[in-house]
Design an enzyme around this catalytic site. Sequence first.
Site, PDB file in Angstrom:
ATOM      1  N   GLU A 127      53.969  34.057  56.544  1.00  0.00           N
ATOM      2  CA  GLU A 127      55.301  33.849  57.147  1.00  0.00           C
ATOM      3  C   GLU A 127      55.721  32.373  57.187  1.00  0.00           C
ATOM      4  O   GLU A 127      56.133  31.858  58.214  1.00  0.00           O
ATOM      5  CB  GLU A 127      55.337  34.462  58.552  1.00  0.00           C
ATOM      6  CG  GLU A 127      55.042  35.949  58.532  1.00  0.00           C
ATOM      7  CD  GLU A 127      54.922  36.575  59.918  1.00  0.00           C
ATOM      8  OE1 GLU A 127      55.139  35.887  60.920  1.00  0.00           O
ATOM      9  OE2 GLU A 127      54.619  37.777  59.987  1.00  0.00           O
ATOM     10  N   ASN A 169      51.622  35.968  52.152  1.00  0.00           N
ATOM     11  CA  ASN A 169      52.106  37.187  52.823  1.00  0.00           C
ATOM     12  C   ASN A 169      53.348  36.877  53.656  1.00  0.00           C
ATOM     13  O   ASN A 169      53.364  35.895  54.410  1.00  0.00           O
ATOM     14  CB  ASN A 169      50.979  37.693  53.740  1.00  0.00           C
ATOM     15  CG  ASN A 169      51.202  39.082  54.280  1.00  0.00           C
ATOM     16  OD1 ASN A 169      51.463  40.018  53.523  1.00  0.00           O
ATOM     17  ND2 ASN A 169      51.094  39.240  55.594  1.00  0.00           N
ATOM     18  N   HIS A 206      58.058  45.745  56.906  1.00  0.00           N
ATOM     19  CA  HIS A 206      58.428  46.325  58.210  1.00  0.00           C
ATOM     20  C   HIS A 206      59.912  46.697  58.141  1.00  0.00           C
ATOM     21  O   HIS A 206      60.776  45.822  58.164  1.00  0.00           O
ATOM     22  CB  HIS A 206      58.206  45.313  59.336  1.00  0.00           C
ATOM     23  CG  HIS A 206      56.777  44.940  59.534  1.00  0.00           C
ATOM     24  ND1 HIS A 206      55.844  45.836  59.997  1.00  0.00           N
ATOM     25  CD2 HIS A 206      56.108  43.785  59.331  1.00  0.00           C
ATOM     26  CE1 HIS A 206      54.668  45.237  60.085  1.00  0.00           C
ATOM     27  NE2 HIS A 206      54.791  43.993  59.672  1.00  0.00           N
ATOM     28  N   GLU A 235      51.827  45.642  55.298  1.00  0.00           N
ATOM     29  CA  GLU A 235      51.968  45.986  56.726  1.00  0.00           C
ATOM     30  C   GLU A 235      53.040  47.055  56.914  1.00  0.00           C
ATOM     31  O   GLU A 235      53.841  47.001  57.850  1.00  0.00           O
ATOM     32  CB  GLU A 235      52.338  44.735  57.551  1.00  0.00           C
ATOM     33  CG  GLU A 235      51.378  43.577  57.374  1.00  0.00           C
ATOM     34  CD  GLU A 235      51.744  42.352  58.215  1.00  0.00           C
ATOM     35  OE1 GLU A 235      52.602  42.466  59.117  1.00  0.00           O
ATOM     36  OE2 GLU A 235      51.163  41.283  57.965  1.00  0.00           O
ATOM     37  N   ASP A 237      55.567  49.782  57.795  1.00  0.00           N
ATOM     38  CA  ASP A 237      56.020  50.780  58.773  1.00  0.00           C
ATOM     39  C   ASP A 237      57.524  50.927  58.626  1.00  0.00           C
ATOM     40  O   ASP A 237      58.213  49.998  58.185  1.00  0.00           O
ATOM     41  CB  ASP A 237      55.591  50.491  60.217  1.00  0.00           C
ATOM     42  CG  ASP A 237      55.897  49.084  60.709  1.00  0.00           C
ATOM     43  OD1 ASP A 237      56.808  48.424  60.167  1.00  0.00           O
ATOM     44  OD2 ASP A 237      55.226  48.650  61.656  1.00  0.00           O
TER      45      ASP A 237
END
Length: 305
Positions: A127, A169, A206, A235, A237
């Site tokens: 990030e 990432n 996400h 990650e 979702d």
Amino acid sequence: GTTLGASAAERGRYFGTAIAGSRLSDSQYSTIANREFNMITAENEMKPDATEPNQGQFSFGSGDQIVNWAISNGKRVRGHTLAWYSQQPGWMQRMEGSSLRQAMLNHVTKVVTNYRGKIYAWDVANEAFADGSSGARRDSNLQRTGNDWIEAAFRAARSADPDAKLCYNDYNTDNWSHAKTQAVYRMVQDFKSRGVPIDCVGFQAHFNSGNPVPSNYHTTLQNFADLGVDVQITELDIEGSGSSQADQYRGIVQACQAVSRCTGITVWGVRDSDSWRASGTPLLFNGNGQKKAAYDAVLAQLNTG
Ligand code: G3I
């Protein structure tokens, strides 16, 4: 295949989950995790605040618990994460400049060395880019040590474990037309052209109604792969429920399957009740551990093509 991990493996990919060490004693949780997934990420236990709570004093017990559980059950591990503006221990939050740079590199070296030979891929830097339309780096104490902090971290990680894949990432890098996506792309292109040791790019993925799965996702993944790196969904979702959620999950699997260098997908938790999201139902199993429509869609798609 009849499980997510086995079905992905039949076509040379993995299907993983984030694991919270404190939940492994919940037998419903650990049974599902062990049965369905073949790649494991520690949700919090390998972050800087967990692994170096005091400067120079390393604490690997919680991370080791997850890594040992994974390896003893025949699973691989993604290491998450070494250099990040968030979840720094207090002492690191208060540091700046060359002492922070040195402390960050020492952290990378010590943590990667501890897990040497046990990690499939490390999220070396997490990030580091700003949201919005600027395409700039995110301001942080790490960024203020100099724009080369990311490549310095990658070089330190490579020295400490030459066999681990090294990833950058980030989130909101899914839509090819977004400035943040373009900025990360240019960094990876620059790293490859100058021989900075980067092997992969992680797309956190996400998603929610304000940040939906883009229709051009396979284009994004392919464009990065064409730079000569693996791409991974790290990650995943997706907020929602029912067939709408299932369709979006299917689309993610399809996008990965369309890119030969998309090596695998990790969801960010097992049951909806395990999610970092305070409310909502973003995962593949409901709070009772039952398979959702999204699970069925992912399993079917993994067994297609
Ligand atoms: O364990 C402590 C507990 O002892 C304490 O009582 C409690 C009080 O706040 O906090 C607990 O720690 C929390 C930890 O999760 C474990 O539950 C932290 O406050 C909380 O901040 C932490 O949240 C994690 C978050 O990263 C922190 O940034 C989430 O679990 C984790 O899912 C989330 O994961 C991130 C990825 O690392 C990077 N990408 C985004 C993703 C979602 O935010």
